[in-house]
Design a protein around this motif. Structure first.
Motif, short mmCIF file in Angstrom:
data_model
loop_
_atom_site.label_atom_id
_atom_site.label_comp_id
_atom_site.label_asym_id
_atom_site.label_seq_id
_atom_site.Cartn_x
_atom_site.Cartn_y
_atom_site.Cartn_z
N VAL A 71 41.83 40.56 51.44
CA VAL A 71 40.54 39.90 51.23
C VAL A 71 39.61 40.80 50.43
N TRP A 72 39.60 42.08 50.75
CA TRP A 72 38.77 43.02 49.97
C TRP A 72 39.28 43.12 48.54
N GLY A 75 38.32 40.09 46.63
CA GLY A 75 36.94 39.65 46.81
C GLY A 75 35.95 40.23 45.81
N SER A 78 35.56 44.05 45.02
CA SER A 78 36.69 44.76 44.44
C SER A 78 36.40 45.13 42.99
N PHE A 81 37.29 42.37 40.38
CA PHE A 81 36.55 41.12 40.27
C PHE A 81 35.85 41.04 38.92
N GLU A 287 41.29 30.20 52.61
CA GLU A 287 40.51 31.41 52.32
C GLU A 287 41.09 32.18 51.14
N LEU A 291 39.64 32.98 47.21
CA LEU A 291 39.54 34.33 46.67
C LEU A 291 40.33 34.48 45.37
#
Length: 317
Positions: A71-72, A75, A78, A81, A287, A291
């Protein structure tokens, strides 16, 4: 203009063998980060996962106990991103679209353009949508797709007639496929060892340069070591890109163990590929899909409308 240095790796790649493989989706990731930032990202992953492995792979993040690290990684906090993208290819759809382009026209078609024409462009795309609906859900290795894959692969280039006969034995003549076009393709594959109409690396690399070299800015690609990128194939890519007003300066090959950006591209390609493939098979994770969505290239090659709408948040027209 200074070239954009894009670092790439792929997941789900088995060359031109698209049917009967362990994955149904090919993913190619491009990362635009400095080596120092990439090394810091890997260090943070190591802090969160705490595996003794010398090199982290996507499967480390895909374990349920490391979900928070995944998730990190995907996300908004990060380093990746907005600094990376993933080009997805639904292998069955890519195969069928290429088949339609090569065999519905006169001899000489090479299957290297139908997927660039946009979601509404070309007879090949219209026919491929229909063929995909009819054949892609027939099971893991439907005979039609296996025969089409063998026809267009360059594996047995000396066998001109065998793959043609095998394909038309399965396909018959109801779809308007031209036997003379199939025979001409086999002749061209025999004559040109560098010619490939099914290698998913080709559209992935073309798209990577188009995405990051918009406006004519040159792009240099640093890629994980790859035997399918010999000099003659890179030169063919460069010529195709120049024709479109794009510049690929060169392709450099790097070892993942010594290039942290390649490691990140490898992990990103693997995680997003698995998320998309799960959704293709109706077992997506809401989820993780949310992402992965900012990374997915909207011009990816994808045939299944339901899963594409979920993966991207949009419908493919």
């Amino acid at each position: 203009m200074q070239p954009v240095e894009l670092v790439c790796d792929e997941s789900g790649y088995e060359g031109e063998k698209l049917i009967g493989t362990t994955t149904d989706v090919f993913a190619h990731a491009g990362v635009h980060l400095s080596a120092a930032v990439a090394a810091g990202c890997l260090a943070e992953l190591r802090r969160r996962i705490r595996s003794p492995a010398t090199q982290y792979k996507a499967n480390h993040l895909q374990r349920e106990k490391h979900r928070s690290a995944l998730v990190w990684f995907l996300g908004p906090s990060s380093p990746l991103f907005r600094a990376a993208h993933v080009y997805l290819i639904d292998k069955a759809y890519f195969l069928i679209g290429t088949l339609a382009e090569v065999l519905l026209g006169p001899p000489g078609g090479t299957g290297t353009g139908w997927w660039q024409s946009g979601p509404d462009g070309g007879r090949a795309r219209e026919v491929s949508d229909e063929l995909y609906r009819r054949h892609a859900a027939d099971g893991p290795e439907p005979a039609f797709l296996v025969a089409a894959n063998n026809l267009m692969r360059g594996k047995d280039r000396r066998d001109l007639a065998g793959p043609v006969d095998a394909f038309f034995d399965v396909a018959g003549g109801s779809d308007g496929f031209r036997r003379d076009s199939a025979e001409a393709l086999r002749v061209r594959l025999q004559a040109d060892p560098s010619l490939s109409v099914l290698d998913p690396l080709i559209p992935a690399l073309l798209r990577a340069v188009a995405r990051w070299g918009d406006g004519g800015r040159p792009v240099t690609i640093v890629h994980d070591r790859q035997t399918m990128l010999p000099a003659e194939r890179v030169a063919r890519l460069q010529r195709a890109l120049r024709h479109a007003g794009l510049v690929l300066t060169r392709v450099e090959l790097a070892a993942a163990e010594s290039e942290p950006r390649v490691q990140l591209a490898d992990i990103l390609a693997g995680t997003v590929r698995q998320i998309a493939q799960d959704e293709l098979h109706g077992r997506g994770d809401a989820e993780l899909l949310a992402l992965a969505r900012p990374y997915v290239d909207p011009l990816s090659i994808w045939g299944d409308r339901r899963s594409w709408a979920t993966i991207t948040g949009t419908a493919r027209s």
